[in-house]
Design an enzyme around this catalytic site. Structure first.
Site, PDB file in Angstrom:
ATOM      1  N   GLU A 289      -5.718  -1.149  -1.895  1.00 42.34           N
ATOM      2  CA  GLU A 289      -4.865  -2.237  -2.373  1.00 42.34           C
ATOM      3  C   GLU A 289      -5.680  -3.448  -2.801  1.00 42.34           C
ATOM      4  OE1 GLU A 289      -1.788  -3.333   0.399  1.00 42.34           O
ATOM      5  OE2 GLU A 289      -0.475  -1.735  -0.292  1.00 42.34           O
ATOM      6  N   HIS A 310     -14.266  22.573   6.320  1.00 44.23           N
ATOM      7  CA  HIS A 310     -13.711  23.899   6.062  1.00 44.23           C
ATOM      8  C   HIS A 310     -12.599  23.854   5.027  1.00 44.23           C
ATOM      9  CE1 HIS A 310     -15.972  25.660   9.481  1.00 44.23           C
ATOM     10  NE2 HIS A 310     -15.972  24.389   9.841  1.00 44.23           N
ATOM     11  N   LYS A 424       9.140   0.388  -6.408  1.00 44.75           N
ATOM     12  CA  LYS A 424      10.327  -0.199  -5.748  1.00 44.75           C
ATOM     13  C   LYS A 424      11.390  -0.525  -6.787  1.00 44.75           C
ATOM     14  CE  LYS A 424       7.570  -2.391  -2.137  1.00 44.75           C
ATOM     15  NZ  LYS A 424       7.109  -3.650  -1.598  1.00 44.75           N
TER      16      LYS A 424
HETATM   17  O1  PA5 Z   1      -0.715  -4.899   1.976  1.00 40.34           O
HETATM   18  C1  PA5 Z   1       0.473  -5.141   1.860  1.00 40.34           C
HETATM   19  O2  PA5 Z   1       0.879  -6.302   1.842  1.00 40.34           O
HETATM   20  C2  PA5 Z   1       1.529  -4.044   1.798  1.00 40.34           C
HETATM   21  O3  PA5 Z   1       1.046  -2.785   1.677  1.00 40.34           O
HETATM   22  C3  PA5 Z   1       2.363  -4.163   3.049  1.00 40.34           C
HETATM   23  O4  PA5 Z   1       1.529  -4.015   4.142  1.00 40.34           O
HETATM   24  C4  PA5 Z   1       3.484  -3.167   3.134  1.00 40.34           C
HETATM   25  O5  PA5 Z   1       4.151  -3.057   1.908  1.00 40.34           O
HETATM   26  C5  PA5 Z   1       4.477  -3.603   4.211  1.00 40.34           C
HETATM   27  O6  PA5 Z   1       5.010  -4.831   3.872  1.00 40.34           O
HETATM   28  P1  PA5 Z   1       5.889  -5.691   4.858  1.00 40.34           P
HETATM   29  O7  PA5 Z   1       5.102  -5.971   6.070  1.00 40.34           O
HETATM   30  O8  PA5 Z   1       6.212  -6.923   4.089  1.00 40.34           O
HETATM   31  O9  PA5 Z   1       7.128  -4.894   5.179  1.00 40.34           O
END
Ligand code: PA5
Length: 436
Positions: A289, A310, A424
């Site tokens: 990310e 493996h 989303k």
């Molecule tokens: O790194 C990030 O911000 C995202 O991947 C969130 O961790 C994930 O979408 C969960 O989001 P939230 O804690 O707002 O539910």
């Protein structure tokens, strides 16, 4: 106290050591940029000094809440996804007994997870398992609006309220979310749940050392103080004034960027310790990310060895040479198991009799490193003296700091994640959510 280490001696071939050291100034500048707070994504730098700024009062509040849940519940369901899930999962898997839910003489509640998928069968089976059990819920969402955890919470909240009544359910539900906004904040305030705040300036994937990770980890009976202590030591060891050659995070960032520039587009994080599987999952979110944007970024992959030798071993040894490998190597396991002698020796293993299983594992690790380096796979080694809260804390901060430096070296904003919104929007439109 020892420290985790980084060995890059086997990283060379595709690139030369001099090339890495030629990146020292850029790595140091990126580290300084993080500390100056003037770089891209600078409103999300709360993680930088998080370990050293956690107060005694905050730790005590978390421990007190954890103790309340521990006293009431045999199972605690941690609801969350991405950064609101992977840190806790990584720590509990690394530090709990491998067969934790099967232990009968329990001192700690079993931690189960929900909201990390939209599996109907998963939720059905979880709900069945919880029937007749004393359970509680930690509901974690920074935005407070993520569909997966919200869906899981709606289902499990109803089940808990029906099982123990609304008043008792309130005692067993803790919400960890934004201080002001989001549906979870509204719900928690209305219901009167105990809440913890995820600071505005800490993104999900950097949040393991906030209550997001610390509360469920404390419920699991793992020392959050040791975890934080380890992270504090790494915060000091990777500070901007530490010279490049001594700064693990800067060196790691420089090596991986140099490898990337020279065609190594995939980094495989490997472990030879099955309990570290979810450290790999946490690391993939952190780097994926943070760096995968603007058409750039190393693809982070992970393997568990020797298991995956493996399955993926052939590809790593012999496939396209676009990879490099970072191995997390654990120096000492917690326990000793020796290979027994056998009179018949039908399996031919008597040559190992009396030797530790870990010796076999270590030779597998060394043999694999030699094979992969011979096969043209640059190899980095991150060594962990042992799998303990202290060293896991060091490891978390090391990877976080290196990620920030590496992202700046790559020229991206390592602290946003615009790409995760696309699915989303489609999903909401397909489900006919109002407004989409
Ligand atoms: O790194 C990030 O911000 C995202 O991947 C969130 O961790 C994930 O979408 C969960 O989001 P939230 O804690 O707002 O539910």
């Amino acid at each position: 106290m020892k420290s985790i280490g980084l060995n890059i001696d086997k990283a060379f071939g595709t690139i030369a050591k001099e090339q890495v050291f030629a990146q020292a100034a850029k790595a140091d500048a990126s580290n300084n940029l993080l500390h100056s707070g003037k770089g891209a994504g600078n409103d999300f730098l709360g993680w930088l000094h998080l370990p050293s700024s956690i107060t005694e009062a905050e730790l005590a509040d978390i421990e007190q809440t954890a103790n309340l849940l521990r006293s009431k519940c045999e199972i605690v369901v941690a609801i969350g996804i991405g950064g609101s899930y992977l840190g806790t999962k990584a720590v509990t898997e690394a530090l709990n007994n491998s067969f934790d839910p099967l232990l009968t003489d329990r001192k700690n509640p079993v931690i189960l997870y929900a909201g990390q998928n939209i599996g109907e069968d998963y939720l059905f089976e979880l709900s069945e398992v919880l029937k007749g059990k004393q359970f509680g819920i930690i509901n974690i969402s920074k935005s407070g609006t993520t569909t997966e955890p919200a869906l899981a919470f709606r289902i499990l909240k109803k089940q808990l309220e029906e099982a123990v009544g609304k008043a008792e359910a309130k005692q067993r539900i803790v919400a960890i979310t934004d201080a002001r906004k989001g549906a979870l904040r509204t719900l928690a305030d209305q219901e009167g749940y105990k809440t913890f705040i995820i600071p505005d300036n800490v993104g999900g994937r950097f949040s393991v050392l906030t209550p997001v990770g610390l509360l469920p980890i404390a419920v699991a009976g793992i020392s959050i103080r040791e975890l934080v202590k380890g992270a504090v030591s790494m915060e000091k060891a990777t500070a901007a004034d530490i010279p490049f050659a001594d700064n693990l995070a800067a060196v790691y960032a420089a090596v991986r960027n140099e490898l990337y520039k020279n065609g190594r587009k995939i980094e495989i994080l490997a472990n030879f310790h099955p309990k570290l599987h979810y450290i790999g999952e946490w690391w993939k979110q952190l780097y994926g990310e943070s760096e995968g944007k603007d058409g750039k970024g190393i693809f982070p992959a992970s393997v568990d060895l020797t298991t995956d030798l493996h399955s993926m071993g052939q590809w790593i040894q012999d496939g396209e040479r676009s990879i490099f490998e970072t191995v997390i190597s654990v120096e000492s396991p917690d326990h000793t198991v020796k290979v027994p002698s056998d009179a018949a020796d039908l399996d031919g293993l008597n040559y190992l009799a009396g030797r530790r299983v870990d010796e076999v594992n270590k030779m597998a690790e060394l043999g694999t490193q030699m094979a992969h380096v011979d096969g043209g796979v640059p190899n980095l080694k991150v060594s962990l003296p042992e799998v303990s809260p202290y060293y896991i804390g060091q490891l978390f901060y090391f990877f976080e700091k290196a990620c920030g430096i590496s992202g700046y070296m790559l020229g991206v904003n390592p602290f946003d994640q615009p790409g995760v919104e696309t699915y989303k929007k489609n999903m909401f439109a397909l489900l006919k959510k109002p407004g989409y």
